[in-house]
Design an enzyme around this catalytic site. Structure first.
Site, PDB file in Angstrom:
ATOM      1  CG  HIS A  24      85.078   7.121  17.773  1.00 29.35           C
ATOM      2  ND1 HIS A  24      83.813   7.497  17.083  1.00 29.35           N
ATOM      3  CD2 HIS A  24      85.664   6.749  16.576  1.00 29.35           C
ATOM      4  CE1 HIS A  24      84.139   7.196  15.630  1.00 29.35           C
ATOM      5  NE2 HIS A  24      85.034   6.587  15.358  1.00 29.35           N
ATOM      6  CD  GLU A  89      84.530   4.274  20.093  1.00 25.94           C
ATOM      7  OE1 GLU A  89      84.436   5.152  21.281  1.00 25.94           O
ATOM      8  OE2 GLU A  89      83.597   4.306  19.385  1.00 25.94           O
ATOM      9  CG  HIS A 131      82.361  10.098  15.423  1.00 29.41           C
ATOM     10  ND1 HIS A 131      81.530   9.281  16.229  1.00 29.41           N
ATOM     11  CD2 HIS A 131      81.931   9.925  14.130  1.00 29.41           C
ATOM     12  CE1 HIS A 131      80.830   8.780  15.711  1.00 29.41           C
ATOM     13  NE2 HIS A 131      80.758   9.013  14.311  1.00 29.41           N
ATOM     14  CG  ASP A 141      82.757  10.847  19.400  1.00 33.68           C
ATOM     15  OD1 ASP A 141      81.979  11.244  18.725  1.00 33.68           O
ATOM     16  OD2 ASP A 141      83.372   9.734  19.497  1.00 33.68           O
TER      17      ASP A 141
HETATM   18 ZN   LIG Z   1      82.385   8.284  18.131  1.00 29.11          ZN
END
Ligand SMILES: [Zn+2]
Length: 246
Positions: A24, A89, A131, A141
């Site tokens: 992400h 992330e 994602h 993303d």
């Molecule tokens: Zn995401």
């Protein structure tokens, strides 16, 4: 690795092995803001790791627990990807706040995190995904600047050998038939969940955009063109080879 535990997790359902890594971007102005949100019990979101642009790695949720990063999602015929995945992330403002390249230091740290994950879990070659791959109708993303080719060079996932530059469109809006069916079959073989559209429409465009932002990043148009077809058939061939070897 800095431990910064988030309260936002639960147990994985029994029998759910980890075999996916979902990448992400944070999509917020700063990393501090993103870290605060990923640890805020009211936000009810998290990931296993967050990696800053300077390469600092935060671990928020232990790998064996179920983090909350994917939302409504599917891949390889399974829904609820949080059950099976590790979520990472990467700090980046994203398309809303000034999307920019992922710095080398951030990618180097990511490669180290991935090497650790690979030593602990079996992740198949189509198990390193974004994602947008698992929720193409909602998410963009990590986007077209994310260097999937570097990951694949280091043994995490596959990339096509062709660049697929040609933009001659093969399927226009409202078209269906054999070409449309082959497109859907090939995308499903990679892992994508196919929308219930009977001909090319908004859901197909979203799906093709997701495919392109991962595997044909030079031109993300949402249209099935000659270059996209070349990349897709190269990938399908590689996946078949890998499956035959196993
Ligand atoms: Zn995401």
């Amino acid at each position: 690795v800095i431990q910064c535990f988030s309260p936002n997790w639960n147990e994985r359902p029994p029998g759910c092995d980890i075999d996916l890594v979902v990448l992400h971007y944070t999509g917020m102005q700063t990393g501090d803001e993103a870290l605060a949100r990923l640890c805020d019990p009211e936000a009810e979101v998290s990931a296993h790791y967050m990696i800053e642009e300077d390469g600092t790695v935060f671990q928020l949720v232990p790998e064996e627990k179920r983090a909350w990063h994917a939302g409504v999602s599917s891949w390889c015929g399974r829904d609820n990807i949080n059950h099976y995945s590790i979520g990472i992330e990467l700090v980046n403002p994203g398309h809303e706040f000034g999307y920019r390249a992922f710095p080398d230091r951030q990618i180097d740290s990511l490669l180290e995190v991935l090497a650790g994950i690979k030593s602990r879990h079996f992740i198949p070659c189509n198990g390193y995904i974004g994602h947008s791959d698992i929720a193409p109708d909602r998410k963009t993303d990590p986007g077209e600047l994310f260097p999937w080719h570097i990951l694949s060079k280091e043994g995490f996932g596959v990339c096509a050998d062709t660049e697929g530059h040609s933009q001659t469109v093969l399927l226009r809006d409202g078209e269906s038939g054999a070409e449309f069916e082959k497109l859907n079959m090939d995308l499903a073989m990679l892992g994508y969940s196919i929308p219930s559209e009977e001909a090319v429409g908004p859901a197909t465009h979203a799906l093709i955009s997701a495919f392109q932002s991962h595997w044909r990043q030079s031109r993300v148009t949402g249209y099935y063109d000659v270059g996209t077809a070349a990349v897709l058939s190269d990938l399908v061939e590689k996946m078949q080879e890998i499956r035959n070897l196993r």
